[in-house]
Design an enzyme around this catalytic site. Structure first.
Site, PDB file in Angstrom:
ATOM      1  CG  HIS A 221      76.792  26.375  25.960  1.00 49.33           C
ATOM      2  ND1 HIS A 221      77.646  25.818  26.884  1.00 49.33           N
ATOM      3  CD2 HIS A 221      77.518  26.458  24.805  1.00 49.33           C
ATOM      4  CE1 HIS A 221      78.818  25.569  26.308  1.00 49.33           C
ATOM      5  NE2 HIS A 221      78.765  25.961  25.049  1.00 49.33           N
ATOM      6  CG  HIS A 267      78.349  18.988  33.053  1.00 50.33           C
ATOM      7  ND1 HIS A 267      78.886  18.155  32.099  1.00 50.33           N
ATOM      8  CD2 HIS A 267      78.738  20.238  32.726  1.00 50.33           C
ATOM      9  CE1 HIS A 267      79.578  18.887  31.237  1.00 50.33           C
ATOM     10  NE2 HIS A 267      79.500  20.152  31.591  1.00 50.33           N
ATOM     11  CG  ASP A 322      77.273  27.924  34.627  1.00 49.36           C
ATOM     12  OD1 ASP A 322      78.214  28.591  34.178  1.00 49.36           O
ATOM     13  OD2 ASP A 322      76.722  27.008  33.990  1.00 49.36           O
TER      14      ASP A 322
HETATM   15  C1  MLT Z   1      81.091  23.963  29.193  1.00 51.34           C
HETATM   16  O1  MLT Z   1      82.008  24.406  29.893  1.00 51.34           O
HETATM   17  O2  MLT Z   1      81.101  24.031  27.958  1.00 51.34           O
HETATM   18  C2  MLT Z   1      79.880  23.428  29.869  1.00 51.34           C
HETATM   19  O3  MLT Z   1      80.184  22.835  31.091  1.00 51.34           O
HETATM   20  C3  MLT Z   1      79.015  22.563  29.004  1.00 51.34           C
HETATM   21  C4  MLT Z   1      79.584  21.263  28.496  1.00 51.34           C
HETATM   22  O4  MLT Z   1      80.682  20.855  28.784  1.00 51.34           O
HETATM   23  O5  MLT Z   1      78.828  20.590  27.748  1.00 51.34           O
END
Ligand code: MLT
Length: 386
Positions: A221, A267, A322
């Protein structure tokens, strides 16, 4: 109305795609990406942080007067007590700074808690820049945190309190952009889900956010941004600053053939390039196109997508947020990857806190959502059932 038919195949798949509630702050569309309320991310990326926070908190774009009053309110709430700041400087410095960060949020709650979710939400949002700067300065050994000057603006104040060596004038703007882009990502990302689940047991806001930050700390995460920068740096030292796209492509193929991970792609929800990454790529191109790390990150964007697209099992072969954020922070003069997840937390705590206010104070006609309590099916460890 049936939204989903649950079959055995859905078990042990991380609740992927199951609707479990409503999110009033943001949504993530597989093709269009992130919206804050009903506004696409690209539209609000240039706003000032306080305006975006207002949008998430109130659900509407503020007038000048409303924004001014909101800023003044946040400024009034912004100072952490000396006792809290002092306690932060007594925390151990070993281990990852995310452990300090979630501990610091619990400590803040011990003193600042009002037990009113709305008040606690605004207080936490207002105080987080100072608390986060204190955590980073203490963990990094950068000395005493300068006095908070909330009148400078939300992220301007944070930037002046972080005592990173050799800060460049561009860093404040990049901190600000990073902050805005990470506030919220729908209701179901792990840290948000965990924060709301803990709050559903009527834990207070600080305890719930601290728990959420522990969820954010994992490498699948929030800590993925730190891991991603290490990947780009490794690629840079493997192929060299003057590498071509085909050399990067070859290096990626090499990694995959050795069963190594290629970071920064894919994602759980998105099926296109993460629009947050797109905004970061644009900013990197504008300001740091000659930076060697940024250049390699751009080559990885192209070559990685090309290679991953060849594998039909890869559901999303496109870069996520990221992929470039760490290279951008490094190019902007903050080459301290250990703190990237803390920066993510400083931002994401905002969205989670606001979502907790909705679930505790507004959902179900004001009654709030019940305690989270899903069902698990019993099975014998050695049964053939999968
Ligand atoms: C986020 O910003 O929390 C991540 O991209 C992970 C997600 O959306 O599950």
């Amino acid at each position: 109305m049936s939204l989903f038919e649950i079959t055995k195949e859905h078990l042990e798949t991380g609740l992927r795609g199951f609707p479990v509630g409503y999110c009033v702050t943001s949504s993530v569309d597989p093709q269009k990406g992130l919206f804050y309320t009903d506004r696409p991310l690209a539209e609000i990326a240039s706003w000032e942080p306080e305006r975006v926070i207002y949008l998430l908190y109130h659900g509407s774009d503020p007038s000048q007067e409303e924004l001014g009053a909101f800023k003044r309110d946040l400024q009034k709430r912004a100072l952490c007590s000396e006792k809290t700041l002092d306690a932060v400087t007594k925390l151990p410095r070993e281990g990852h700074p995310m452990a300090l960060f979630s501990a610091a949020i619990l400590i803040l709650g011990m003193e600042a808690l009002t037990d009113d979710y709305r008040e606690d939400c605004l207080n936490l949002i207002a105080k987080l820049p100072q608390l986060t700067a204190a955590v980073i300065n203490h963990h990094a050994g950068w000395g005493k945190t300068p006095d908070s000057r909330p009148e400078l603006g939300y992220m301007e104040n944070f930037a002046q309190m972080v005592r990173a060596p050799n800060k460049s004038p561009t860093l404040t703007g990049i901190f600000s952009l990073f902050n805005i882009l990470h506030y919220d990502h729908g209701g179901g990302n792990l840290s948000t889900f965990v924060g709301k689940a803990v709050a559903s047991g009527l834990e207070d806001l600080y305890g719930s956010i601290s728990a959420a930050m522990n969820a954010l700390a994992g490498p699948r995460h929030g800590r993925a941004n730190q891991e991603c920068l290490a990947f780009v740096q490794e690629m840079l030292s493997e192929v060299g600053a003057g590498a071509t796209e085909s050399q990067v492509e070859e290096a990626i193929r090499g990694k995959l053939s050795r069963k190594e991970l290629v970071y920064g792609f894919g994602h759980a929800v998105l099926r296109v390039e993460d629009p947050r990454a797109t905004v970061f790529y644009e900013e990197s191109q504008k300001q740091f196109s000659n930076d060697p790390l940024v250049r390699i990150a751009f080559l990885i964007r192209k070559a990685g997508t090309k290679v991953l697209k060849e594998n039909p099992k890869v559901a999303c072969p496109y870069p996520n947020v990221d992929a470039i954020s760490g290279s951008l922070l490094t190019a902007a003069g903050f080459p301290f990857p250990e703190y990237y997840t803390v920066l993510f937390g400083l931002s994401r705590a905002v969205g989670i806190a606001i979502q907790i206010v909705y679930e505790r104070c507004e959902a179900r006609g004001g009654k709030g959502t019940p305690i989270v309590r899903p069902k698990y099916l019993f099975k014998h460890r050695h049964s053939d059932d999968t």
